[in-house]
Design an enzyme around this catalytic site. Structure first.
Site, PDB file in Angstrom:
ATOM      1  N   ASP A 155     -15.937  14.189  45.806  1.00  0.00           N
ATOM      2  CA  ASP A 155     -17.392  14.189  45.661  1.00  0.00           C
ATOM      3  C   ASP A 155     -17.897  15.614  45.407  1.00  0.00           C
ATOM      4  OD1 ASP A 155     -20.066  13.589  45.847  1.00  0.00           O
ATOM      5  OD2 ASP A 155     -19.930  12.604  47.798  1.00  0.00           O
ATOM      6  N   GLY A 213     -22.431  11.015  37.569  1.00  0.00           N
ATOM      7  CA  GLY A 213     -22.629  10.831  36.130  1.00  0.00           C
ATOM      8  C   GLY A 213     -22.936  12.103  35.367  1.00  0.00           C
ATOM      9  N   ASP A 234     -26.671   7.873  44.158  1.00  0.00           N
ATOM     10  CA  ASP A 234     -26.290   6.892  45.198  1.00  0.00           C
ATOM     11  C   ASP A 234     -27.125   5.613  45.163  1.00  0.00           C
ATOM     12  OD1 ASP A 234     -24.897   9.138  45.867  1.00  0.00           O
ATOM     13  OD2 ASP A 234     -25.401   9.066  47.993  1.00  0.00           O
TER      14      ASP A 234
END
Ligand code: GLA
Length: 408
Positions: A155, A213, A234
């Site tokens: 992440d 993205g 999210d």
């Protein structure tokens, strides 16, 4: 947890960067062996957030076996953010006190016929403020392999400030194009670096990119070894968030296929913020999209409706179809179609109006590529509809869906 930025999918990746980081044969080989169909499993984040502990993870594994999810194809038990503790003087990462023995936990999950996933960031800190992999990439990959980890969600989080993707004082102010290019190149490099580290461990580890993205990740995700990549920010447990994310996937179908999938984020089914019809919409749309089916609810407390949605094998079969083709929208209505093996097609017809209006919607069979009589089955009613001729009219409930399998 994470700084909420304006969506930055608009940054397109200049050709120069694509040429600068060509697809390595290792990256391609690794990514096509794994995740041949979209990964299915569970992730701790949507329900447990930073409270998750080892007992919750074991309980999720137990439930996945006893409630029939494993038999339906769910495999991965993924620990999200908040497992991380401190590094020792040699720099090895250790779990915090909520996860006293990660190797024992992996052994337990494996003993159930399931696989264990973990989470980290290329930055110094994760989105929840825990220890990230910055400066320790190979060392962390080795640790995951030693523990028996099978899946990594990586992440972006605090790496954003290292990339200088934002003017931190004025986050909504666009940064100059050269800086954008440099930032995206740095990010690609960081993702490729962890991929190479995973390859070096010789353990097959599904690689899940999570960077919301940015920089049209679907165009370069497979080149850095990604088996899946988040396409948006999210998801939240409400219809607006779920439908905005799900329906915005139109146009991304050409980037998905066996070993490399668009990921519109995890399922919210069973978390309580949507109606059963809206949750059926998420399950149907994600399956038409060949999206990863990663449940995000408490698997130990599922009511019958939640089970009937997450365990609908006929819908799961659409998601897991061996052709691995992501479905697309038949503009302008919310009618979506996914080609399936053997010439069949899945068609989902959504009612996106929430004010109690059940509107009839007519599907022209030729618009989904059929002429002549067509066999039809309703995948939520679990009912054969016989032979259709020319068109078929359905009345999906508000926020809901009718999903069909059609074949000749
Ligand atoms: C980001 C990710 C989420 C979750 C949290 C954890 O927001 O997009 O899916 O992993 O971080 O902190």
């Amino acid at each position: 947890m994470r700084f909420r930025r304006p969506l930055f999918q608009g940054i397109c990746v200049p050709l120069a960067i694509l040429l600068f980081f060509p697809l390595s044969s290792t990256a391609k080989a690794q990514s096509t062996r794994l995740a041949v169909t979209p990964p299915m499993g569970w992730n701790s984040w949507n329900h447990f957030g930073t409270k998750v502990d080892a007992a919750d993870v074991r309980a999720a594994a137990d439930a996945m076996v006893s409630n029939g999810m494993r038999a339906a194809g769910y495999r991965y038990i993924n620990i999200d953010d908040s497992w991380e503790g401190k590094r020792d003087p040699q720099g090895n990462i250790h779990p915090n006190s909520k996860f006293p023995d990660m190797k024992a936990l992996a052994d337990y999950v494996h003993s159930k016929g399931l696989k264990l996933g973990i989470y980290s960031s290329p930055g110094p800190k994760t989105c929840g403020g825990y220890e990230g992999s910055y400066g320790h990439v190979q060392q962390d990959a080795n640790t995951y392999a030693k523990w028996g980890i099978d899946y990594l969600k990586y992440d972006l989080c605090s790496y954003e400030s290292i990339m200088k993707l934002w003017d931190l004082k004025h986050p909504s102010r666009p940064i100059p194009p050269m800086q954008q290019m440099k930032a995206v190149a740095m990010m690609r490099h960081a993702y490729e670096k962890m991929h190479q580290a995973l390859v070096n461990t010789h353990r097959p580890i599904v690689y899940s990119l999570c960077q919301y993205g940015i920089g049209s990740v679907w165009k370069w995700g497979p080149n850095v070894g990604g088996n899946l990549w988040r396409t948006t920010d999210d998801i939240s447990d409400n219809y607006r968030s779920m439908s905005l994310i799900g329906f915005s996937q139109a146009g991304l179908q050409k980037y998905a296929g066996p070993g490399h999938w668009n990921d519109p984020d995890m399922l919210e089914i069973g978390n309580g913020g949507m109606t059963p019809d809206e949750y059926r919409t998420q399950m149907s749309l994600w399956s038409i999209l060949a999206a990863p089916l990663i449940a995000g609810n408490d698997l130990t407390k599922m009511d019958a409706t939640t089970k009937s949605i997450l365990l609908n094998k006929e819908v799961i079969d659409v998601d897991q179809d061996p052709l691995g083709i992501q479905g697309h929208r038949l503009a302008p209505l919310q009618i979506w179609i996914k080609p399936l093996a053997g010439g069949a097609r899945a068609v989902a017809i959504f009612n996106t109006v929430l004010d109690d209006q059940a509107i009839p919607i007519t599907l022209q069979l030729k618009s989904v590529g059929f002429t002549g009589p067509v066999h039809a089955r309703d995948l939520w009613a679990h009912k054969d509809l016989g032979i259709l001729h020319g068109s078929y009219t359905v009345v999906p409930p508000p926020g809901g869906v009718v999903m069909l399998r059609l074949w000749q």
